[in-house]
Design a protein around this motif. Sequence first.
Motif: not given
Length: 77
Positions: A5-6, A8-16, A21-25, A35-41
């Motif tokens: 879900e995270l 997908a949200d990043i791909k759908k709204y890349p500039d938010d 994002r926190a409100v949507r999730l 959570c986002i710190k763990t993503f390498r890409n």
Amino acid sequence: MDDDELHADIKKYPDDYQYERAVRLFCSAESYWLCIKTFRNYSGKKTLQHSQAKESLRSAFTKVLDQLQQKTPHCLS
């Protein structure tokens, strides 16, 4: 928070922003950041312009500013 879900949200709204994002999730901005710190890409915002900027308001403001500078050049420089 679901990773798919995270992503997908990043791909759908890349500039938010994170708080948007926190409100949507349904989480806090701090927990989203953890959570986002763990993503390498993930590399952050994808554009250099402010996502909520309004060009028409900016041009109106600069027009008024230019007029003021012509009237009183010693005050605004």
